[in-house]
Design a protein around this motif. Sequence first.
Motif, PDB file in Angstrom:
ATOM      1  N   THR A 166     -39.400  71.175  -9.964  1.00  0.00           N
ATOM      2  CA  THR A 166     -40.256  72.345  -9.766  1.00  0.00           C
ATOM      3  C   THR A 166     -39.549  73.600 -10.258  1.00  0.00           C
ATOM      4  O   THR A 166     -38.322  73.695 -10.198  1.00  0.00           O
ATOM      5  CB  THR A 166     -40.629  72.510  -8.285  1.00  0.00           C
ATOM      6  OG1 THR A 166     -39.419  72.646  -7.507  1.00  0.00           O
ATOM      7  CG2 THR A 166     -41.403  71.307  -7.776  1.00  0.00           C
ATOM      8  N   GLY A 167     -40.329  74.531 -10.757  1.00  0.00           N
ATOM      9  CA  GLY A 167     -39.782  75.814 -11.178  1.00  0.00           C
ATOM     10  C   GLY A 167     -39.237  75.839 -12.589  1.00  0.00           C
ATOM     11  O   GLY A 167     -38.967  76.917 -13.126  1.00  0.00           O
ATOM     12  N   LYS A 168     -39.055  74.678 -13.197  1.00  0.00           N
ATOM     13  CA  LYS A 168     -38.559  74.616 -14.566  1.00  0.00           C
ATOM     14  C   LYS A 168     -39.323  73.539 -15.335  1.00  0.00           C
ATOM     15  O   LYS A 168     -39.888  72.618 -14.757  1.00  0.00           O
ATOM     16  CB  LYS A 168     -37.054  74.315 -14.604  1.00  0.00           C
ATOM     17  CG  LYS A 168     -36.190  75.447 -14.071  1.00  0.00           C
ATOM     18  CD  LYS A 168     -34.710  75.157 -14.288  1.00  0.00           C
ATOM     19  CE  LYS A 168     -33.860  76.340 -13.841  1.00  0.00           C
ATOM     20  NZ  LYS A 168     -32.412  76.086 -14.088  1.00  0.00           N
ATOM     21  N   GLY A 169     -39.331  73.688 -16.658  1.00  0.00           N
ATOM     22  CA  GLY A 169     -39.985  72.704 -17.516  1.00  0.00           C
ATOM     23  C   GLY A 169     -39.124  72.385 -18.716  1.00  0.00           C
ATOM     24  O   GLY A 169     -38.086  73.014 -18.951  1.00  0.00           O
ATOM     25  N   ILE A 170     -39.568  71.422 -19.508  1.00  0.00           N
ATOM     26  CA  ILE A 170     -38.808  70.941 -20.655  1.00  0.00           C
ATOM     27  C   ILE A 170     -39.196  71.729 -21.896  1.00  0.00           C
ATOM     28  O   ILE A 170     -40.379  71.828 -22.240  1.00  0.00           O
ATOM     29  CB  ILE A 170     -39.083  69.448 -20.901  1.00  0.00           C
ATOM     30  CG1 ILE A 170     -38.834  68.638 -19.635  1.00  0.00           C
ATOM     31  CG2 ILE A 170     -38.236  68.918 -22.056  1.00  0.00           C
ATOM     32  CD1 ILE A 170     -39.400  67.230 -19.691  1.00  0.00           C
TER      33      ILE A 170
END
Length: 418
Positions: free
Chosen positions: A356-360
Motif C-alpha cells: 500500500t502507498g507505493k506502486g511499480i
Amino acid sequence: MTRIASLLASVFTVLLPLSFASAAMPEAATALFDAKTVAARDSALSTLEAAAPKDPASAYAAGAGEFFTALEVLASGLHRHGFESPQSFMLPLMQLPVPSNPNPAPLTYEEFRAILVAFRDRLEKSATTLGSVPADADIGMIIDLTHVGIDLNEDGTIAPDESMAAIMAALSRGGISQGDAAPALTFRFDRADGYWLQGYAEFLMAQADFWLAHDFRSTFDGSFHMLFPRAKLPLQDILVPPPSEMGSSIFSSEWRIADFISMVHLINWPVVEPERRKAARRELLEMIRLSREDWKAIRAETDNDREWLPGPQQKGENPLTGLEVGEEQVQAWLATLTMAEDLLEGRVLLPHFRITGKGINMKRFFDEPRPFDLVLSITGPGIAPYLESGKILTSEDFDQIQREFSGGGFLTFALWFN
C-alpha cells in the motif's frame, strides 16, 4: 466453436498474414499468397521487396509476407525439434498446431535462442516495411484464408492442411486433422489493417526481446523437455516418460504438471542483454501508437466491405469473433491505450496486491533491468527496487473500462483490437 476456441483462433489469425486477391494488387502479390511451395513464395516476396520503395501496394504485401515468413521461422523451428503443444488455456501462445515430428533434431539452449532471434529480426523487417506504406495509400485486398498458409513441417510445400483456415480450425479442435475441410473466411484488408498488423509485429518483438534480454538457460534445462520431450534436453532421460505414458494435455498427466511447476519456479533470469529489455518497452509503446493510428483510419472509412475490424459506422459482426463494435467500446479502448502508455512511461504506477502507498514504476522496470524472478515478483521482493510513491492505477479505473466490453469480454476484444 467455444469462446475459448474462438479466442485462440482470433489470436492465431491476427498473428498470420493472409491470402490477397485484388485487381489492384501486383502480380507478385497474388503469386506470394497463392504459392504452393516455399520456393515460389520466396521468389514472389523478393520481387515485392524490390518494388516496395516505389509502390505502396507492393510494400503492403511484402510487409505482410515478411510477417508471414517470421511465423514460419518460428513454427518450422519448433517442428524441427519435436515441439509438442501444451493444450492449455494457461499457455495460449504455445498452442501453435505444429505437426508431430517422429525424428526430431536435438535442441540446445543456444539453438533455441537463435530461433527467437531469427523470429524477432524478421518481425522487425516486416514492421519497417509496413511502416513505409503512406498513410493515404489506397489499399484494398480481398483475403481468402483458405488460399495461404505456412510450411509447418519444413517439407518445402504449403499444403491445404497448412492454410490459415485449417490452422484456425485445428485450434478450435485441438489438433490438425487431414480429412476435415477448412472453413470459408474472407475479409477485405485496407490501410487501417496495415497499422494493425504492424502493431502485432511490435507486440511479438517485445515478447521475444524480453526473453532474449535474459539468460533463461536454467528454465530451458530444467523444464523445456515438457515442450520438446524427444530433443535430447538435459533431463529427458530422467523425467520424460515413455511415449505410451504421455498425455496430450499439459494437465493430463502428473509429469506435465510437475514440469509446469518447475518452469514457473525456474524463471529466475539474470540480465545478459539489457538493451533488449529497454527495446521491449519501446516496442510496446510503438504498438500503442499504431493502435491509435489504426482506429483513426478505421473511423475515417466510409465503406462497409467485409471488414476485419469494423468501426461503429460499419455495422455487422465479425464472422470469426461474432462481435460488433460500438462507439462506447472504441472510446474505452482508446482509454485503455492511454492507461497502458501512462504505465509504460512511469506517469502512473502499477499496484501490487500486498503493498500500500507505493506502486511499480514500469518504465524503470524495463529501462533499469535487474534479474527477473517471476515468483519473487508476484510475492513482492522482486519488484521492491521499482516501488515509488505517486499516482497508482486503481481497480476502479480498469473496471470502468471493462464494463464497456461485457458482451464479449475485455480479453477477447483486446486480442482482436490490438
